[in-house]
Scaffold this motif. Structure first.
Motif, short mmCIF file in Angstrom:
data_model
loop_
_atom_site.label_atom_id
_atom_site.label_comp_id
_atom_site.label_asym_id
_atom_site.label_seq_id
_atom_site.Cartn_x
_atom_site.Cartn_y
_atom_site.Cartn_z
N ASP A 296 0.86 -1.19 0.00
CA ASP A 296 0.00 0.00 0.00
C ASP A 296 0.90 1.23 0.00
O ASP A 296 1.44 1.62 1.04
CB ASP A 296 -0.90 -0.01 1.24
N PRO A 297 1.08 1.87 -1.16
CA PRO A 297 2.00 3.01 -1.23
C PRO A 297 1.68 4.13 -0.25
O PRO A 297 2.59 4.82 0.21
CB PRO A 297 1.85 3.49 -2.69
N ALA A 298 0.41 4.32 0.07
CA ALA A 298 0.02 5.43 0.95
C ALA A 298 0.52 5.25 2.37
O ALA A 298 0.47 6.20 3.16
CB ALA A 298 -1.50 5.59 0.95
N THR A 299 1.01 4.06 2.69
CA THR A 299 1.58 3.83 4.03
C THR A 299 3.11 3.87 3.99
O THR A 299 3.76 3.45 4.95
CB THR A 299 1.12 2.47 4.59
N HIS A 300 3.66 4.37 2.90
CA HIS A 300 5.11 4.45 2.74
C HIS A 300 5.56 5.90 2.66
O HIS A 300 5.17 6.64 1.75
CB HIS A 300 5.56 3.74 1.46
N ILE A 301 6.39 6.31 3.60
CA ILE A 301 7.10 7.58 3.49
C ILE A 301 8.56 7.27 3.20
O ILE A 301 9.19 6.49 3.92
CB ILE A 301 6.97 8.42 4.77
N ALA A 302 9.06 7.85 2.11
CA ALA A 302 10.49 7.74 1.81
C ALA A 302 11.21 8.78 2.66
O ALA A 302 11.06 9.98 2.44
CB ALA A 302 10.74 7.96 0.32
N MET A 303 11.97 8.29 3.64
CA MET A 303 12.61 9.17 4.62
C MET A 303 14.07 9.37 4.25
O MET A 303 14.83 8.40 4.16
CB MET A 303 12.50 8.54 6.02
N PRO A 304 14.49 10.61 4.03
CA PRO A 304 15.88 10.85 3.61
C PRO A 304 16.87 10.66 4.75
O PRO A 304 16.57 10.97 5.91
CB PRO A 304 15.85 12.31 3.14
N GLY A 305 18.05 10.17 4.41
CA GLY A 305 19.11 10.09 5.42
C GLY A 305 19.55 11.48 5.87
O GLY A 305 19.98 11.66 7.01
N ASN A 306 19.43 12.46 4.98
CA ASN A 306 19.73 13.85 5.31
C ASN A 306 18.43 14.51 5.76
O ASN A 306 17.52 14.73 4.95
CB ASN A 306 20.32 14.58 4.11
N THR A 307 18.33 14.87 7.02
CA THR A 307 17.08 15.41 7.56
C THR A 307 16.75 16.80 7.04
O THR A 307 15.67 17.31 7.32
CB THR A 307 17.13 15.44 9.09
N ALA A 308 17.66 17.41 6.29
CA ALA A 308 17.37 18.71 5.69
C ALA A 308 16.58 18.56 4.39
O ALA A 308 16.21 19.57 3.78
CB ALA A 308 18.67 19.48 5.41
#
Length: 322
Positions: A296-308
């Motif tokens: 379910d793509p809507a339950t996926h956040i792509a979280m960056p290693g760089n928090t900026a």
């Protein structure tokens, strides 16, 4: 007729709002800032609420698998669109290696877009507005007539805590198609007043970076979304910062293309080509417990290693024909 429907939908939302209990809002625990938190309560009584609408952060991205760095599955790559779809706009997984260039959305105004070779990890949506954000992205699959820009504006309205009754008629129409009256009422309860000029400057006085940058972007978006005259491009420039991204606090070194092992047993990685488009790759090994389960793509956040950089929620809408 359409205006009448909109009025009735928002009337229902307002009715729910009137009977809902109002919760007191306290301020975030600003660890490591000494007594600055107490000062911020006086200076910014409504810009730094206890919890932002979406709280997903890098510590929530716990499934990165560095042992798979540089790995490409041997199976031939197939489109995710060849899999059976679910009512949520997701996909029923089968063994194999799948890809889709998806429409993705910014969930962190006042940060930089993808770039610089930074990688992204899987994290689930969390926060007070989690239900509404997931619903918008899920339901958008069943409404291909809604433009991606309008969906992004609606998500920015949630992130910025804009008052929904003050949005444009077009965005109100989008909201009533993707959200329930109860969800609209909940979002209105957490809305903030729009500030600009000296009022905004005073409210942000003393707020440290990077909190100030994010709070300022959200305040500007709140103003732009509820006052006619701002274009999408102007709001985009506020929400998605240009130029070289600094290394944000708490960042981790995550190379581009790192796989995450989802708790359901499949591997996923995200390769954005901008905040609004992400190449999503899924690998389901033979014998994986993920076979038959839903992606379910809507339950996926792509979280960056760089928090900026931007958090990017994924959708089941392809960016282009596969």
């Amino acid at each position: 007729m359409r205006n009448s429907i909109l009025k009735h939908s928002f009337a229902a939302a307002c009715a729910l709002l009137l009977v809902a209990a109002c919760a007191d809002t306290s301020f975030a625990q600003l660890g490591g800032l000494g007594g600055l938190g107490d000062k911020l309560k006086k200076k910014t009584p409504n810009l730094l609420a206890e919890k932002p609408p979406i709280t997903t952060s890098l510590p929530d991205a716990r499934w990165g698998d560095m042992s798979k760095d540089g790995f490409t599955p041997r199976e031939p790559e197939r489109s995710l669109l060849t899999l059976q779809r679910t009512p949520n706009g997701g996909f029923v997984l089968q063994p194999g290696y799948y890809m889709m260039q998806t429409q993705s959305y910014c969930l962190h105004a006042g940060t930089h877009g993808p770039g610089g070779g930074d990688g992204y990890l899987y994290a689930p949506p969390k926060g007070p507005a989690e239900d509404a954000v997931i619903s918008i992205v899920r339901n958008s699959v069943q409404h291909p007539e809604i433009q991606q820009h309008d969906i992004q504006l609606l998500l920015w309205a949630i992130i910025a805590r804009a008052k929904f009754e003050d949005l444009s008629s077009n965005l109100k129409s989008t909201a009533t198609r993707l959200l329930t009256p109860r969800q609209l009422a909940s979002l209105n309860r957490n809305a903030l007043d729009a500030l600009s000029g000296n009022a905004l400057t005073d409210a942000l006085g003393g707020v440290p970076e990077p909190l100030r940058q994010v709070a300022q972007a959200e305040a500007q978006l709140r103003q732009m979304l509820t006052v006619p005259g701002s274009s999408y491009a102007e709001m985009e420039r506020v929400a998605v910062l240009g130029g070289a991204a600094p290394l944000g606090p708490g960042s981790q070194e995550v190379p581009s293309g790192r796989w995450s092992l989802h708790p359901d047993g499949y591997y996923v990685r995200y390769i954005p080509s901008g905040y609004s488009s992400t190449r999503v790759e899924i690998w389901v090994p033979q014998g994986s417990p993920a076979v038959g389960k839903e992606y379910d793509p809507a339950t996926h956040i792509a979280m960056p290693g760089n928090t900026a950089r931007q958090r990017l929620i994924q959708s089941g809408r392809p960016q282009q024909a596969q």
